[in-house]
Design an enzyme around this catalytic site. Structure first.
Site, short mmCIF file in Angstrom:
data_model
loop_
_atom_site.label_atom_id
_atom_site.label_comp_id
_atom_site.label_asym_id
_atom_site.label_seq_id
_atom_site.Cartn_x
_atom_site.Cartn_y
_atom_site.Cartn_z
N GLU A 179 0.86 -1.22 0.10
CA GLU A 179 0.14 0.05 0.08
C GLU A 179 0.86 1.19 -0.11
OE1 GLU A 179 -2.82 -0.33 3.24
OE2 GLU A 179 -4.26 -1.75 1.88
N GLU A 372 -5.42 -8.34 -1.31
CA GLU A 372 -6.21 -8.13 0.14
C GLU A 372 -7.74 -7.84 0.01
OE1 GLU A 372 -4.78 -5.31 3.20
OE2 GLU A 372 -2.43 -5.59 2.60
C1 BG6 Z 1 -4.41 -2.80 4.78
C2 BG6 Z 1 -3.16 -3.24 5.33
O1 BG6 Z 1 -4.22 -1.60 5.08
O2 BG6 Z 1 -5.53 -3.28 5.44
C3 BG6 Z 1 -3.11 -4.36 6.20
O3 BG6 Z 1 -2.26 -3.81 4.02
C4 BG6 Z 1 -4.30 -4.24 7.29
O4 BG6 Z 1 -1.87 -4.42 6.91
C5 BG6 Z 1 -5.42 -4.15 6.38
O5 BG6 Z 1 -4.20 -5.05 8.24
C6 BG6 Z 1 -6.52 -4.06 7.29
O6 BG6 Z 1 -6.88 -3.02 8.02
P1 BG6 Z 1 -7.11 -3.46 9.65
O7 BG6 Z 1 -6.64 -1.74 10.05
O8 BG6 Z 1 -8.36 -3.67 9.78
O9 BG6 Z 1 -5.93 -4.24 10.06
#
Ligand code: BG6
Length: 473
Positions: A179, A372
């Site tokens: 990211e 993701e």
């Molecule tokens: C992304 C990241 O921003 O979202 C992850 O690459 C992160 O590291 C994921 O865990 C989800 O966000 P969060 O804050 O719910 O863990």
């Protein structure tokens, strides 16, 4: 259904959110190891750090995380049972170069990842490796101010090159910075930036961005030279920005917001600074220091694929009376009246996933890798000992259906690794309570729990999805 043969189904985790063992086997302290849960966390993530060592009385979730460092075999066995074809994970820079400046890498750190990759390969799971996922050795922050200094470029190149040489043949998919656009939103998380009174933050952020872009191009170059069969990509926190109305002012605002993120990928994928970025620098009196060879380096070393995360879309309006909903959101957004939100206020927008994938493919015409996606939710273990996470299944089902539509639209997607297939520490809140997994981990926000793993209802559902290559959602 549209999923191609060999589609890389799997899950994604990051070193600092899963491994724990934060000082074991020679690992140095990283930026994330200084992020406590609670009220101080957001201040630090925005660049206000009080101390370069952990503070008494604070709880630091990365120090133990879910102890993946010692339990990865058990976890991989569960991933295998679900039929994973790939696991995205990151390497912790400070396990390999504890301060970032050593001449020789730390053999114990290298060996840990060697064993981990061997275990994956043995289980027919393709490792997809992020070189930097939100962590920088703290020493480099203290000594150089992290990515604001060009020095980091060479140190990162050395680190990345060490990995390509060591894991040649074992790792076929690499990604440079997780990211990368996060640098503009959470500068400490994205680039280890800490600000002093009077700092011109925008100037520092874009200078750091340039350094990361150059470092990324150098990594692409080294990867292609050392491991010609491997593919190396970039990674964007994606999610289209909608205009709240058809007022051209709103439409332009939405375009500018998207370009804030596309800027990074435009450079990494097309190989040059876009005109709109140069104008932005002029309009904001930013002057980015570049070396003469940078331009050619960026041009000649573009990425092979576009990795991206998708959780939510955003919306924007130039009307100050339209309701803001930035709380809990890393990206500013206004309320979208057509969409529901998660318990953490992130909009739920499956159609936005299809739109985003189409938008990225239209723009770059390179294979996409969804690295993701998922729903962060509070899970309750029922009396039968199982988490009945139908809400998660529902979220994922709808997103996968839209991803399949995107593939039908002609978008080339090579894989899908949902976020946190096993519960891990939340990056934004530091909580364990914000869970994404198919596998439940018995641990709470304060660090209590047995760390035992158990299957949630979604475990069998995802297994079926993979088994049928997405036919059975
Ligand atoms: C992304 C990241 O921003 O979202 C992850 O690459 C992160 O590291 C994921 O865990 C989800 O966000 P969060 O804050 O719910 O863990």
């Amino acid at each position: 259904m549209a999923f191609p043969k060999g589609f890389l189904w799997g899950g994604a985790i990051a070193a600092n959110q899963a491994e724990g063992a934060y000082l074991e086997d020679g690992k140095g302290l990283t930026t994330v190891d200084l992020l406590p849960t609670g009220s101080k966390r957001w201040d630090i993530m925005f660049g206000k750090l009080e101390s370069f060592t952990p503070l008494e009385g604070e709880f630091y979730p990365s120090h133990e995380a879910i102890d993946f460092y010692h339990r990865y075999k058990e976890d991989i066995a569960l991933f295998k049972e679900m039929g994973f074809k790939s696991l995205r994970l990151s390497i912790s820079w400070a396990r390999i170069f504890p301060t970032g400046e050593e001449d020789q890498p730390n053999e114990a750190g290298l060996k840990f990842y060697d064993d981990l990759f061997d275990e994956l390969v043995k289980n027919d799971i393709e490792p997809v490796v992020t070189i930097a996922h939100f962590d920088v050795p703290v020493h480099l922050v203290e000594k150089y101010g992290s990515w604001r200094d060009r020095k980091l470029v060479g140190l990162f190149e050395k680190y990345a090159t060490t990995l390509f040489k060591r894991y040649k043949g074992k790792v076929k998919y690499w990604m440079t910075f997780n990211e990368i656009n996060m640098l503009l939103h959470l500068p400490y998380v994205g680039a280890g930036l800490v600000f002093k009174e009077g700092d011109n933050k925008k100037q520092i952020q874009y200078q750091a961005a340039h350094h990361q872009l150059v470092a990324s191009a150098l990594a692409v170059k080294a990867c292609h030279e050392i491991s010609p069969d491997a593919k190396i990509g970039c990674m964007l926190a994606a999610g289209m920005t909608y205009s709240y109305t058809c007022n051209p002012e709103d439409v332009w605002d939405a375009m500018e917001k998207d370009r804030e993120s596309f800027f990074f990928i435009d450079v990494q994928s097309r190989g040059e600074y876009p005109g709109y970025a140069k104008r932005y620098f002029r309009d904001h009196n930013l002057s980015i220091e570049m070396e003469e060879a940078d331009e050619a380096l960026l041009k000649d070393n573009t990425v092979d694929y576009i990795g991206f995360s998708y959780y939510a879309s955003r919306a924007t309006s130039t009307d100050p009376n339209v309701k803001d909903m930035t709380s809990g959101n890393v990206f500013g957004s206004i309320e979208n009246p057509y969409l529901e939100k998660s318990e953490w206020g992130w909009t739920i927008d499956p159609k936005g996933f299809r739109i985003t994938a189409n938008q990225l493919y239209d723009r770059y015409q390179k294979p996409l890798f969804v690295v993701e996606n998922g729903l962060g939710a509070v899970d309750v273990v029922a009396e039968d000992g199982v988490v009945h996470d139908d809400y998660r299944i529902d979220y994922l089902k709808k997103h996968l259906a839209e991803m399949s539509e995107a593939i039908e639209d002609g978008v080339e997607i090579i894989g899908y690794t949902s976020w946190g297939p096993i519960d891990i520490v939340s990056a934004s809140s530091g909580e364990m309570k914000k869970r994404y997994g198919y596998i439940y981990v018995d641990k709470d926000n304060k660090g209590n729990g047995t760390l035992n793993r158990s299957k949630k209802k979604s475990f069998d559902w995802y297994k079926k999805v993979i088994e049928t290559n997405g036919e059975n959602l």
